[in-house]
Motif scaffolding. Structure first.
Motif, PDB file in Angstrom:
ATOM      1  N   ARG A  71     -26.867 -29.059 136.211  1.00  0.00           N
ATOM      2  CA  ARG A  71     -27.443 -28.473 134.999  1.00  0.00           C
ATOM      3  C   ARG A  71     -26.395 -28.273 133.910  1.00  0.00           C
ATOM      4  NH1 ARG A  71     -30.881 -23.283 136.789  1.00  0.00           N
ATOM      5  NH2 ARG A  71     -30.874 -23.054 134.501  1.00  0.00           N
ATOM      6  N   GLY A  72     -25.163 -28.630 134.214  1.00  0.00           N
ATOM      7  CA  GLY A  72     -24.110 -28.499 133.212  1.00  0.00           C
ATOM      8  C   GLY A  72     -23.583 -27.092 133.054  1.00  0.00           C
ATOM      9  N   LEU A  73     -23.742 -26.276 134.076  1.00  0.00           N
ATOM     10  CA  LEU A  73     -23.306 -24.881 134.005  1.00  0.00           C
ATOM     11  C   LEU A  73     -21.878 -24.723 134.532  1.00  0.00           C
ATOM     12  CD1 LEU A  73     -26.517 -23.186 135.467  1.00  0.00           C
ATOM     13  CD2 LEU A  73     -25.945 -23.539 133.056  1.00  0.00           C
ATOM     14  N   GLU A  74     -21.214 -23.685 134.042  1.00  0.00           N
ATOM     15  CA  GLU A  74     -19.941 -23.274 134.634  1.00  0.00           C
ATOM     16  C   GLU A  74     -20.294 -22.328 135.789  1.00  0.00           C
ATOM     17  OE1 GLU A  74     -16.584 -24.003 133.987  1.00  0.00           O
ATOM     18  OE2 GLU A  74     -17.520 -25.668 132.901  1.00  0.00           O
ATOM     19  N   VAL A  75     -20.026 -22.793 136.991  1.00  0.00           N
ATOM     20  CA  VAL A  75     -20.482 -22.082 138.192  1.00  0.00           C
ATOM     21  C   VAL A  75     -19.277 -21.519 138.937  1.00  0.00           C
ATOM     22  CG1 VAL A  75     -21.751 -22.283 140.365  1.00  0.00           C
ATOM     23  CG2 VAL A  75     -22.400 -23.704 138.387  1.00  0.00           C
ATOM     24  N   VAL A  76     -19.385 -20.263 139.343  1.00  0.00           N
ATOM     25  CA  VAL A  76     -18.383 -19.665 140.224  1.00  0.00           C
ATOM     26  C   VAL A  76     -19.019 -19.438 141.590  1.00  0.00           C
ATOM     27  CG1 VAL A  76     -17.056 -17.580 140.749  1.00  0.00           C
ATOM     28  CG2 VAL A  76     -16.942 -18.588 138.468  1.00  0.00           C
ATOM     29  N   ARG A  77     -18.441 -20.040 142.586  1.00  0.00           N
ATOM     30  CA  ARG A  77     -18.837 -19.798 143.979  1.00  0.00           C
ATOM     31  C   ARG A  77     -17.830 -18.796 144.532  1.00  0.00           C
ATOM     32  NH1 ARG A  77     -20.320 -18.092 148.186  1.00  0.00           N
ATOM     33  NH2 ARG A  77     -20.672 -19.304 150.090  1.00  0.00           N
ATOM     34  N   LEU A  78     -18.226 -17.532 144.597  1.00  0.00           N
ATOM     35  CA  LEU A  78     -17.314 -16.450 144.950  1.00  0.00           C
ATOM     36  C   LEU A  78     -17.374 -16.205 146.451  1.00  0.00           C
ATOM     37  CD1 LEU A  78     -15.348 -14.428 143.692  1.00  0.00           C
ATOM     38  CD2 LEU A  78     -17.271 -12.858 143.377  1.00  0.00           C
ATOM     39  N   LYS A  79     -16.230 -16.435 147.109  1.00  0.00           N
ATOM     40  CA  LYS A  79     -16.168 -16.387 148.564  1.00  0.00           C
ATOM     41  C   LYS A  79     -15.177 -15.320 149.002  1.00  0.00           C
ATOM     42  CE  LYS A  79     -16.331 -20.460 150.582  1.00  0.00           C
ATOM     43  NZ  LYS A  79     -17.752 -20.576 150.965  1.00  0.00           N
ATOM     44  N   GLY A  80     -15.495 -14.641 150.089  1.00  0.00           N
ATOM     45  CA  GLY A  80     -14.576 -13.652 150.620  1.00  0.00           C
ATOM     46  C   GLY A  80     -13.269 -14.277 151.076  1.00  0.00           C
ATOM     47  N   GLY A  81     -12.174 -13.534 150.911  1.00  0.00           N
ATOM     48  CA  GLY A  81     -10.873 -14.028 151.346  1.00  0.00           C
ATOM     49  C   GLY A  81     -10.442 -15.240 150.556  1.00  0.00           C
ATOM     50  N   ASP A  82     -10.054 -16.298 151.280  1.00  0.00           N
ATOM     51  CA  ASP A  82      -9.657 -17.573 150.677  1.00  0.00           C
ATOM     52  C   ASP A  82     -10.686 -18.631 151.064  1.00  0.00           C
ATOM     53  OD1 ASP A  82      -7.172 -19.263 149.500  1.00  0.00           O
ATOM     54  OD2 ASP A  82      -8.126 -20.369 151.134  1.00  0.00           O
ATOM     55  N   PRO A  83     -11.098 -19.487 150.123  1.00  0.00           N
ATOM     56  CA  PRO A  83     -12.155 -20.459 150.424  1.00  0.00           C
ATOM     57  C   PRO A  83     -11.847 -21.398 151.592  1.00  0.00           C
ATOM     58  CG  PRO A  83     -11.820 -20.326 148.055  1.00  0.00           C
ATOM     59  CD  PRO A  83     -10.710 -19.542 148.694  1.00  0.00           C
ATOM     60  N   TYR A  84     -10.562 -21.644 151.844  1.00  0.00           N
ATOM     61  CA  TYR A  84     -10.192 -22.612 152.863  1.00  0.00           C
ATOM     62  C   TYR A  84      -9.728 -21.969 154.173  1.00  0.00           C
ATOM     63  CZ  TYR A  84     -10.530 -26.767 149.853  1.00  0.00           C
ATOM     64  OH  TYR A  84     -10.978 -27.803 149.053  1.00  0.00           O
ATOM     65  N   VAL A  85      -9.846 -20.667 154.318  1.00  0.00           N
ATOM     66  CA  VAL A  85      -9.485 -19.999 155.574  1.00  0.00           C
ATOM     67  C   VAL A  85     -10.758 -19.424 156.184  1.00  0.00           C
ATOM     68  CG1 VAL A  85      -8.085 -18.215 156.680  1.00  0.00           C
ATOM     69  CG2 VAL A  85      -7.178 -19.456 154.701  1.00  0.00           C
ATOM     70  N   PHE A  86     -11.346 -20.160 157.113  1.00  0.00           N
ATOM     71  CA  PHE A  86     -12.621 -19.795 157.728  1.00  0.00           C
ATOM     72  C   PHE A  86     -13.670 -19.444 156.683  1.00  0.00           C
ATOM     73  CE2 PHE A  86      -9.794 -18.594 161.428  1.00  0.00           C
ATOM     74  CZ  PHE A  86     -10.143 -19.706 162.171  1.00  0.00           C
ATOM     75  N   GLY A  87     -13.622 -20.144 155.546  1.00  0.00           N
ATOM     76  CA  GLY A  87     -14.577 -19.871 154.481  1.00  0.00           C
ATOM     77  C   GLY A  87     -15.546 -21.019 154.226  1.00  0.00           C
ATOM     78  N   ARG A  88     -15.404 -22.104 154.964  1.00  0.00           N
ATOM     79  CA  ARG A  88     -16.259 -23.293 154.831  1.00  0.00           C
ATOM     80  C   ARG A  88     -16.210 -23.866 153.420  1.00  0.00           C
ATOM     81  NH1 ARG A  88     -21.557 -22.448 158.623  1.00  0.00           N
ATOM     82  NH2 ARG A  88     -21.405 -24.713 158.599  1.00  0.00           N
ATOM     83  N   GLY A  89     -15.117 -23.565 152.725  1.00  0.00           N
ATOM     84  CA  GLY A  89     -14.959 -24.083 151.371  1.00  0.00           C
ATOM     85  C   GLY A  89     -14.882 -25.598 151.316  1.00  0.00           C
ATOM     86  N   ALA A  90     -14.234 -26.190 152.300  1.00  0.00           N
ATOM     87  CA  ALA A  90     -14.108 -27.646 152.301  1.00  0.00           C
ATOM     88  C   ALA A  90     -15.468 -28.323 152.421  1.00  0.00           C
ATOM     89  CB  ALA A  90     -13.184 -28.094 153.427  1.00  0.00           C
ATOM     90  N   GLU A  91     -16.390 -27.705 153.177  1.00  0.00           N
ATOM     91  CA  GLU A  91     -17.733 -28.280 153.298  1.00  0.00           C
ATOM     92  C   GLU A  91     -18.435 -28.298 151.943  1.00  0.00           C
ATOM     93  OE1 GLU A  91     -20.062 -26.642 156.549  1.00  0.00           O
ATOM     94  OE2 GLU A  91     -18.221 -26.022 157.562  1.00  0.00           O
ATOM     95  N   GLU A  92     -18.279 -27.238 151.185  1.00  0.00           N
ATOM     96  CA  GLU A  92     -18.906 -27.176 149.868  1.00  0.00           C
ATOM     97  C   GLU A  92     -18.254 -28.165 148.912  1.00  0.00           C
ATOM     98  OE1 GLU A  92     -18.842 -23.018 148.857  1.00  0.00           O
ATOM     99  OE2 GLU A  92     -20.020 -22.480 150.629  1.00  0.00           O
ATOM    100  N   CYS A  93     -16.938 -28.298 148.998  1.00  0.00           N
ATOM    101  CA  CYS A  93     -16.241 -29.278 148.147  1.00  0.00           C
ATOM    102  C   CYS A  93     -16.681 -30.704 148.475  1.00  0.00           C
ATOM    103  CB  CYS A  93     -14.734 -29.140 148.312  1.00  0.00           C
ATOM    104  SG  CYS A  93     -14.048 -27.635 147.585  1.00  0.00           S
ATOM    105  N   LEU A  94     -16.850 -31.004 149.746  1.00  0.00           N
ATOM    106  CA  LEU A  94     -17.303 -32.344 150.130  1.00  0.00           C
ATOM    107  C   LEU A  94     -18.696 -32.633 149.575  1.00  0.00           C
ATOM    108  CD1 LEU A  94     -16.068 -32.493 153.835  1.00  0.00           C
ATOM    109  CD2 LEU A  94     -15.284 -33.937 151.937  1.00  0.00           C
ATOM    110  N   ALA A  95     -19.579 -31.637 149.631  1.00  0.00           N
ATOM    111  CA  ALA A  95     -20.928 -31.824 149.094  1.00  0.00           C
ATOM    112  C   ALA A  95     -20.883 -32.077 147.588  1.00  0.00           C
ATOM    113  CB  ALA A  95     -21.785 -30.599 149.393  1.00  0.00           C
ATOM    114  N   LEU A  96     -20.028 -31.336 146.890  1.00  0.00           N
ATOM    115  CA  LEU A  96     -19.888 -31.519 145.440  1.00  0.00           C
ATOM    116  C   LEU A  96     -19.277 -32.877 145.117  1.00  0.00           C
ATOM    117  CD1 LEU A  96     -18.621 -27.926 144.640  1.00  0.00           C
ATOM    118  CD2 LEU A  96     -20.783 -28.895 143.845  1.00  0.00           C
ATOM    119  N   ALA A  97     -18.268 -33.274 145.880  1.00  0.00           N
ATOM    120  CA  ALA A  97     -17.631 -34.573 145.647  1.00  0.00           C
ATOM    121  C   ALA A  97     -18.616 -35.717 145.863  1.00  0.00           C
ATOM    122  CB  ALA A  97     -16.417 -34.720 146.562  1.00  0.00           C
TER     123      ALA A  97
END
Length: 242
Positions: A71-97
C-alpha cells in the motif's frame, strides 16, 4: 515505502534505540508484539494504523506486512528484544524479500545480556566465564535442547522460553553432567518495574522460581554467584556516596 523491523528492547521502554523510536514516531502503520511496552505503541502518530500481533500466527503476520508494504506505507514491525534473536525476524524478512517489498532491520537491545544485567548478573567475567551460550528451552517443533552440548559448553548458559519447562531443563542439564550446585537464576519480566528474580543452585531452582511468571530468562553458570557480591558492593558504594 519500507517495512522496518525494529527491536523494542527487553521490556523497559527506555531501552529502545534512538533510531527505532524515531521510526515509530513517523510511521504510517505499526504492527507490534504483545510484550512490547504500551508506552512505545503510544509514540506512534495518532493517525497511524495499529495492528497488535495477538491472535495472528506467523504466516498471517507475514501476509499483513506484505499487504501494508504494497500500500506504499511506512511500516514499523515492532518486536520485543532484537528481531534476529529468537524473534523470527528473518522469516518476516524472507517473506518481504520474496514479495519485492523493501525492508530494513533496526537492531534492538537483546534480553541476552540486558536482562541478566538488570538482575546484577554479568554474563561474562574474567577468570569466571569467557563465553556465553544462547539456547531455547522451548523449541518450535517441541524438541528438547541438546543438554549434553549445553553442559559441555562451559561459561554462562542463557535460556530463552524455558520457564514452562524449567523442571525438565534443570533435570536435563544435571543429567548431562552439570553439578546440581551450579548457580542459577530465573529473571521474570526483566528490566521492568515489576521484575522478579529467583536465585538458587540448579538442583533447587525449580522450587525457588515456582511463583514467577513469564516472560522469563534462565541463567546458569558461575557468574550468577557474582550478583550477590556486586549487589553488596553497590550498596556499600551508595552508602559512601551519601
Amino acid at each position: 515505502m519500507t517495512v522496518h523491523l525494529v527491536g523494542a528492547g527487553p521490556g523497559d521502554p527506555g531501552l529502545i534505540t534512538a533510531r527505532g523510536l524515531d521510526l515509530i514516531r513517523r510511521c504510517d502503520a505499526l504492527v507490534y508484539d504483545r510484550l512490547v511496552a504500551r508506552e512505545l505503541v503510544a509514540e506512534a502518530p495518532e493517525q497511524a494504523l495499529r495492528f497488535p500481533r495477538a491472535h495472528l500466527d506467523q504466516e498471517q503476520v507475514n501476509e499483513l506486512l506484505v499487504r501494508l508494504g504494497r500500500r506504499g506505507l511506512e511500516v514499523v514491525r515492532l518486536k520485543g528484544g532484537d528481531p534476529y534473536v529468537f524473534g523470527r525476524g528473518a522469516e518476516e524478512c524472507l517473506a518481504l524479500a520474496q514479495a519485492g517489498i523493501p525492508y530494513d532491520v533496526v537492531p534492538g537491545v537483546s534480553s541476552l545480556a540486558s536482562v541478566p544485567a538488570a538482575a546484577g548478573i554479568p554474563v561474562t567475567h574474567r577468570g569466571v566465564a569467557d563465553r556465553v551460550t544462547l539456547a531455547t528451552g522451548h523449541a518450535a517443533d517441541g524438541s528438547e535442547p541438546d543438554y549434553e552440548a549445553l553442559a559441555r559448553a562451559g561459561g554462562t548458559l542463557v535460556l530463552f522460553m524455558a520457564l514452562d519447562r524449567l523442571e525438565r531443563v534443570a533435570a536435563g542439564l544435571v543429567g548431562a553432567g552439570l553439578a546440581p550446585s551450579t548457580p542459577a537464576a530465573v529473571i521474570s519480566r526483566g528490566t521492568r518495574p515489576d521484575q522478579q528474580v529467583a536465585f538458587a543452585p540448579l538442583g533447587r531452582i525449580v522450587g525457588a522460581a515456582a511463583e514467577l511468571h513469564g516472560p522469563a530468562l534462565v541463567v546458569v553458570g558461575e557468574t550468577v554467584a557474582l550478583a550477590a557480591v556486586l549487589a553488596a558492593g553497590a550498596v556499600e558504594a551508595a552508602a559512601v556516596a551519601a
